[in-house]
Design a protein around this motif. Structure first.
Motif, short mmCIF file in Angstrom:
data_model
loop_
_atom_site.label_atom_id
_atom_site.label_comp_id
_atom_site.label_asym_id
_atom_site.label_seq_id
_atom_site.Cartn_x
_atom_site.Cartn_y
_atom_site.Cartn_z
N ASP A 39 -10.47 60.77 72.51
CA ASP A 39 -10.78 62.20 72.65
C ASP A 39 -9.71 63.06 71.97
O ASP A 39 -10.01 64.11 71.40
N LEU A 40 -8.45 62.62 72.05
CA LEU A 40 -7.39 63.36 71.38
C LEU A 40 -7.49 63.25 69.87
O LEU A 40 -7.23 64.21 69.14
N VAL A 41 -7.86 62.06 69.40
CA VAL A 41 -8.09 61.88 67.96
C VAL A 41 -9.22 62.79 67.49
O VAL A 41 -9.13 63.45 66.45
N ASP A 42 -10.30 62.85 68.26
CA ASP A 42 -11.43 63.73 67.92
C ASP A 42 -11.01 65.20 67.95
O ASP A 42 -11.46 65.99 67.11
N LEU A 43 -10.16 65.56 68.90
CA LEU A 43 -9.69 66.93 68.98
C LEU A 43 -8.93 67.32 67.72
O LEU A 43 -9.16 68.39 67.14
N ALA A 44 -8.02 66.46 67.27
CA ALA A 44 -7.27 66.75 66.06
C ALA A 44 -8.20 66.92 64.87
O ALA A 44 -8.01 67.81 64.02
N ARG A 45 -9.23 66.09 64.79
CA ARG A 45 -10.19 66.19 63.69
C ARG A 45 -10.99 67.49 63.78
O ARG A 45 -11.18 68.19 62.77
N GLN A 46 -11.45 67.84 64.98
CA GLN A 46 -12.22 69.07 65.15
C GLN A 46 -11.41 70.30 64.78
O GLN A 46 -11.92 71.24 64.16
N LEU A 47 -10.15 70.32 65.18
CA LEU A 47 -9.29 71.46 64.87
C LEU A 47 -9.10 71.61 63.37
O LEU A 47 -9.06 72.72 62.84
N HIS A 48 -9.01 70.49 62.69
CA HIS A 48 -8.82 70.52 61.24
C HIS A 48 -10.08 71.00 60.54
O HIS A 48 -10.01 71.73 59.54
N GLU A 49 -11.23 70.65 61.08
CA GLU A 49 -12.49 71.02 60.45
C GLU A 49 -12.95 72.42 60.84
O GLU A 49 -13.83 72.98 60.19
N ALA A 50 -12.35 72.98 61.89
CA ALA A 50 -12.76 74.30 62.34
C ALA A 50 -12.31 75.36 61.35
O ALA A 50 -11.39 75.16 60.57
N ARG A 110 3.11 67.54 75.95
CA ARG A 110 3.29 68.84 75.30
C ARG A 110 2.63 68.77 73.93
O ARG A 110 2.83 67.81 73.18
N SER A 111 1.85 69.79 73.61
CA SER A 111 1.08 69.81 72.37
C SER A 111 1.76 70.67 71.32
O SER A 111 2.30 71.75 71.62
N ILE A 112 1.72 70.20 70.09
CA ILE A 112 2.29 70.90 68.94
C ILE A 112 1.21 70.97 67.86
O ILE A 112 0.65 69.94 67.47
N HIS A 113 0.94 72.19 67.40
CA HIS A 113 -0.16 72.37 66.44
C HIS A 113 -0.04 73.75 65.80
O HIS A 113 0.91 74.49 66.06
N GLY A 114 -1.01 74.11 65.00
CA GLY A 114 -0.93 75.34 64.23
C GLY A 114 -0.92 76.61 65.05
O GLY A 114 -0.44 77.65 64.57
N ASP A 115 -1.44 76.57 66.26
CA ASP A 115 -1.45 77.75 67.13
C ASP A 115 -0.34 77.74 68.16
O ASP A 115 -0.32 78.58 69.06
N GLY A 132 -5.72 67.17 60.64
CA GLY A 132 -6.78 66.33 61.16
C GLY A 132 -6.32 65.02 61.76
O GLY A 132 -7.14 64.22 62.21
N LYS A 133 -5.02 64.80 61.80
CA LYS A 133 -4.46 63.55 62.32
C LYS A 133 -3.71 63.79 63.63
O LYS A 133 -3.15 64.87 63.85
N LEU A 134 -3.71 62.77 64.47
CA LEU A 134 -2.99 62.82 65.75
C LEU A 134 -1.75 61.95 65.68
O LEU A 134 -1.81 60.81 65.22
#
Length: 287
Positions: A262-273, A224-229, A171-173
């Motif tokens: 918006d990027l901070v919100d994206l990280a939060r949304q991905l965590h809550e999804a 470049r984005s790094i995340h769970g997917d 949930g953090k950026l």
């Protein structure tokens, strides 16, 4: 000299090869790629991070082919079709599963090659990465400065190495400035039109095997984005660089048309999804 800028973005394309995350069958890969929660996350990355830069390029003379399968579930297929109908630079290519991934990439790109172009600037773009608003203009300008290196073989790579790594975890950026070599994003492979290849035909980490290359380390040109997917979950080799204190919000806005909030919100949304869909294998990756 007429230079066509022609890119390929794979959005959850259903193929068995060409990715770091592998599956034993089409059915297993379809279940993985088309998981509803995973597709929702991919769409968030695509619309929040990747798309704004393409919609606001200072040089609109480019084509980005969005490659997916004809059975991509709704509403995602309909959303991609509506987007490409609305934006002339975006072209949707529906490619059924093929035995070899590079054949599929060629099938997606070939119909969009400009028959009067003297040089094709091929690039790949992952659906969760971003290029700066002047990527197309800068690439065309800088190729003009080094085109004599291209002429002998009809192959040349031009790499913009200064970027930002954004990590969305828990949930953090986190944003890390990096200078990288041939990361893949904001990297253009210039080929003669008669060479039937795409940017995907050349391993971006081994481009020196096939062609001369030029790297430009300024200005800031990619995210470049790094995340769970993510297909690859680490930054890879690179060097740090330090923006001026307090400059990150301005850089995101001016270079990419993005708001840090918006990027901070994206990280939060991905965590809550919902967590369904597993990890690995992104859109480029696979998208």
């Amino acid at each position: 000299m007429r230079v066509q800028m022609l890119g390929l973005c794979r959005f959850s394309y259903l193929g068995l090869r060409g990715y770091q995350v592998e599956h034993d069958s089409i059915a297993a890969r379809r279940a993985y790629l088309y998981d509803p929660d995973r597709l929702a996350r991919r769409w968030l990355w695509f619309t929040t991070v990747a798309l704004p830069g393409w919609l606001a390029q200072t040089d609109p003379d480019f084509t980005l082919v969005i490659m997916t399968g004809p059975d991509l579930p709704q509403p995602w297929l309909g959303r991609l079709q509506e987007l490409c109908d609305r934006v002339p630079q975006l072209q949707l290519s529906l490619v059924p599963p093929m035995d070899y991934h590079l054949q599929a990439c060629r099938a997606a790109v070939a119909p969009h090659v400009d028959p009067v172009a003297e040089v094709i600037g091929h690039f790949r773009h992952d659906d969760d990465d971003a290029v700066a608003l002047d990527y197309v203009a800068a690439t065309r300008r800088d190729f003009a400065s080094v085109q004599e290196l291209w002429r002998p073989e009809g192959r040349l790579s031009l790499d913009y190495g200064r970027g930002l790594m954004i990590e969305a975890r828990g949930g953090k950026l986190r944003i890390t400035p990096r200078i990288c070599h041939n990361m893949g994003v904001a990297l253009t492979v210039f080929l003669k039109p008669e060479i039937p290849d795409t940017a995907l035909h050349y391993n971006h980490t081994q481009l020196a095997r096939w062609m001369p290359g030029v790297q430009i380390s300024r200005p800031l040109m990619f995210i470049r984005s790094i995340h769970g997917d993510s297909d690859s979950g680490d930054m890879g080799p690179g060097l740090p660089w330090d923006p001026e204190e307090g400059a990150m919000k301005r850089l995101l806005r001016l270079r990419f048309g993005l708001a840090r909030g918006d990027l901070v919100d994206l990280a939060r949304q991905l965590h809550e999804a919902p967590a369904g869909g597993g990890t690995g294998g992104g859109a480029g990756g696979a998208g």
